[in-house]
Design a protein around this motif. Structure first.
Motif, PDB file in Angstrom:
ATOM      1  N   LEU A  41     -46.992 -43.357  96.224  1.00 45.23           N
ATOM      2  CA  LEU A  41     -47.873 -43.339  97.387  1.00 45.23           C
ATOM      3  C   LEU A  41     -47.130 -43.177  98.710  1.00 45.23           C
ATOM      4  O   LEU A  41     -47.781 -43.071  99.754  1.00 45.23           O
ATOM      5  CB  LEU A  41     -48.703 -44.635  97.447  1.00 45.23           C
ATOM      6  N   SER A  42     -45.812 -43.139  98.678  1.00 49.21           N
ATOM      7  CA  SER A  42     -45.075 -43.059  99.937  1.00 49.21           C
ATOM      8  C   SER A  42     -44.163 -41.843 100.037  1.00 49.21           C
ATOM      9  O   SER A  42     -43.630 -41.559 101.114  1.00 49.21           O
ATOM     10  CB  SER A  42     -44.235 -44.326 100.139  1.00 49.21           C
ATOM     11  N   GLN A  43     -43.988 -41.101  98.962  1.00 51.68           N
ATOM     12  CA  GLN A  43     -43.063 -39.978  98.978  1.00 51.68           C
ATOM     13  C   GLN A  43     -43.730 -38.705  99.487  1.00 51.68           C
ATOM     14  O   GLN A  43     -44.944 -38.517  99.375  1.00 51.68           O
ATOM     15  CB  GLN A  43     -42.500 -39.740  97.582  1.00 51.68           C
ATOM     16  N   ILE A  44     -42.906 -37.821 100.005  1.00 56.83           N
ATOM     17  CA  ILE A  44     -43.311 -36.471 100.389  1.00 56.83           C
ATOM     18  C   ILE A  44     -42.448 -35.521  99.577  1.00 56.83           C
ATOM     19  O   ILE A  44     -41.220 -35.498  99.729  1.00 56.83           O
ATOM     20  CB  ILE A  44     -43.121 -36.238 101.893  1.00 56.83           C
ATOM     21  N   VAL A  45     -43.074 -34.781  98.681  1.00 54.82           N
ATOM     22  CA  VAL A  45     -42.317 -33.957  97.733  1.00 54.82           C
ATOM     23  C   VAL A  45     -42.971 -32.587  97.582  1.00 54.82           C
ATOM     24  O   VAL A  45     -44.160 -32.410  97.887  1.00 54.82           O
ATOM     25  CB  VAL A  45     -42.234 -34.636  96.345  1.00 54.82           C
ATOM     26  N   GLU A  46     -42.189 -31.639  97.109  1.00 58.12           N
ATOM     27  CA  GLU A  46     -42.747 -30.322  96.799  1.00 58.12           C
ATOM     28  C   GLU A  46     -43.727 -30.449  95.639  1.00 58.12           C
ATOM     29  O   GLU A  46     -43.514 -31.207  94.700  1.00 58.12           O
ATOM     30  CB  GLU A  46     -41.636 -29.338  96.463  1.00 58.12           C
ATOM     31  N   ASP A  47     -44.801 -29.679  95.722  1.00 60.62           N
ATOM     32  CA  ASP A  47     -45.838 -29.667  94.704  1.00 60.62           C
ATOM     33  C   ASP A  47     -46.163 -28.212  94.404  1.00 60.62           C
ATOM     34  O   ASP A  47     -47.004 -27.611  95.078  1.00 60.62           O
ATOM     35  CB  ASP A  47     -47.081 -30.411  95.206  1.00 60.62           C
ATOM     36  N   GLY A  48     -45.476 -27.640  93.402  1.00 55.90           N
ATOM     37  CA  GLY A  48     -45.601 -26.205  93.179  1.00 55.90           C
ATOM     38  C   GLY A  48     -45.088 -25.465  94.404  1.00 55.90           C
ATOM     39  O   GLY A  48     -43.977 -25.695  94.866  1.00 55.90           O
ATOM     40  N   GLU A  49     -45.937 -24.596  94.975  1.00 60.02           N
ATOM     41  CA  GLU A  49     -45.551 -23.883  96.189  1.00 60.02           C
ATOM     42  C   GLU A  49     -45.935 -24.653  97.447  1.00 60.02           C
ATOM     43  O   GLU A  49     -45.670 -24.198  98.560  1.00 60.02           O
ATOM     44  CB  GLU A  49     -46.202 -22.495  96.197  1.00 60.02           C
ATOM     45  N   GLY A  50     -46.578 -25.800  97.270  1.00 56.51           N
ATOM     46  CA  GLY A  50     -47.007 -26.596  98.411  1.00 56.51           C
ATOM     47  C   GLY A  50     -46.256 -27.904  98.505  1.00 56.51           C
ATOM     48  O   GLY A  50     -45.136 -28.047  98.007  1.00 56.51           O
TER      49      GLY A  50
END
Length: 338
Positions: free
Chosen positions: A55-64
């Protein structure tokens, strides 16, 4: 503030399905509880869930990119993926609050924040359908200078407050919700609801559901701007704002996303403006036509009629900046459009 039961969630599964309200940064909820506008009988504190990563991470998600709901506004604005790929979201976050509030406020809480309409926040005003359904809308006949010109109804003309939500809508973001019946995803532009006859129902959020993430798809272009106009530069909500994302190739608009803030009862995407832009030359004349299209269904009242020409200028300026025709000060860029 009224008495309430308090619990600290130790897992997402333990939080989902709990009654009452979820407490994250608390920068809106606690204020409204102190004002006696919000009266939850039960609070579930989800701040311990920041430790679990999801709930706190910011990560790549596919191309987004996937932004955890408990990522702070500051964390999001400062993240390299956001700064590089989604500059309009970074600009909206930095324009949205003081540094201290950005450090505390969560992204999930930001999109859930409630209106700053004084008729909603001050119990001395008895007429507020958003706070007390059926009581009336005091703003319509009272002070409505800052109220909405798009998406209002006879029941409510309160503006949505979030800057970040405007940029998220422009980028085509989605909200991931987890509840007792599992997980579902809702487009940001559908998450906030028009007031209609039920202004007290503001979100497509079911009982016991928890916002777990925001999903940003790959942007249609890196050229993007968030432009905000307000009565004063610091710590003020928008009179009018525009998030513009433009793909310009050989002087022509290939693709466009336009969303408005400070003028709508929800973060306001304008497909009319987008249709007026695509396959047209990237010129001031095209951008002025897009602004007229965006505002064709505006319904101002006496005190907020100024928002129509103001917003037209904001749209044009944002599009000019996104197209690289002017700089942040509005000065023409040498060689642009040549």
């Amino acid at each position: 503030m009224r008495p309430f039961e308090y619990a600290r969630a130790q897992s997402v599964e333990g939080a989902v399905g709990q009654p009452g309200k979820f407490l994250a940064g608390g920068t809106t909820l606690i204020d409204l509880m102190k004002l006696d506008v919000e009266r939850p009988s039960h609070l579930t504190d989800i701040t311990p869930l920041r430790e679990n990563g999801e709930l706190s991470q910011i990560v790549e998600d596919g191309e987004g990119v996937r932004i955890g709901a408990l990522a702070s506004m500051s964390q999001t604005a400062e993240h390299a993926l956001i700064a590089e790929r989604y500059p309009a979201l970074r600009e909206a976050l930095l324009a949205g609050a003081s540094q201290q509030i950005r450090n505390m406020a969560s992204m999930g809480g930001n999109i859930m924040q409630r209106t700053r309409c004084p008729y909603f926040r001050d119990l001395a005003f008895k007429e507020c359908n958003k706070r007390d359904p059926g009581s009336g809308c005091g703003a319509r006949e009272g002070h409505h200078r800052k109220m909405a010109i798009l998406g209002g109804s006879d029941q409510c003309i309160a503006t949505h407050a979030s800057d970040a939500s405007v940029a998220l809508v422009a980028y085509g973001a989605s909200v991931v919700l987890r509840g007792p019946d599992g997980e579902r995803t809702v487009r940001m532009e559908d998450f906030n609801l028009l007031p209609g006859e039920t202004p007290h129902i503001e979100h497509d959020l079911r009982d016991g559901e928890l916002i777990v993430a925001l999903i940003l798809p790959a942007p249609i272009a890196r050229n993007a701007v968030y432009l905000k106009v307000r009565d004063r530069e610091s710590y003020e909500f928008a009179l009018s704002s525009c998030a513009a994302v433009l793909d310009v190739q050989d002087g022509k608009v290939n693709a466009a996303r336009v969303a408005l803030g400070g003028v709508g009862t929800k973060p306001w995407r304008s497909p009319e403006a987008e249709a007026a832009l695509v396959d047209q030359p990237a010129t001031r004349e095209t951008f002025e036509a897009a602004a007229r299209a965006a505002l064709q269904h505006a319904h101002p009242l006496a005190q907020n009629a100024f928002k129509v020409p103001l917003t037209a200028r904001v749209i044009v300026r944002a599009l000019m900046q996104a197209a690289g025709l002017v700089d942040e000060a509005g000065n023409s860029i040498e060689g642009a459009g040549a």
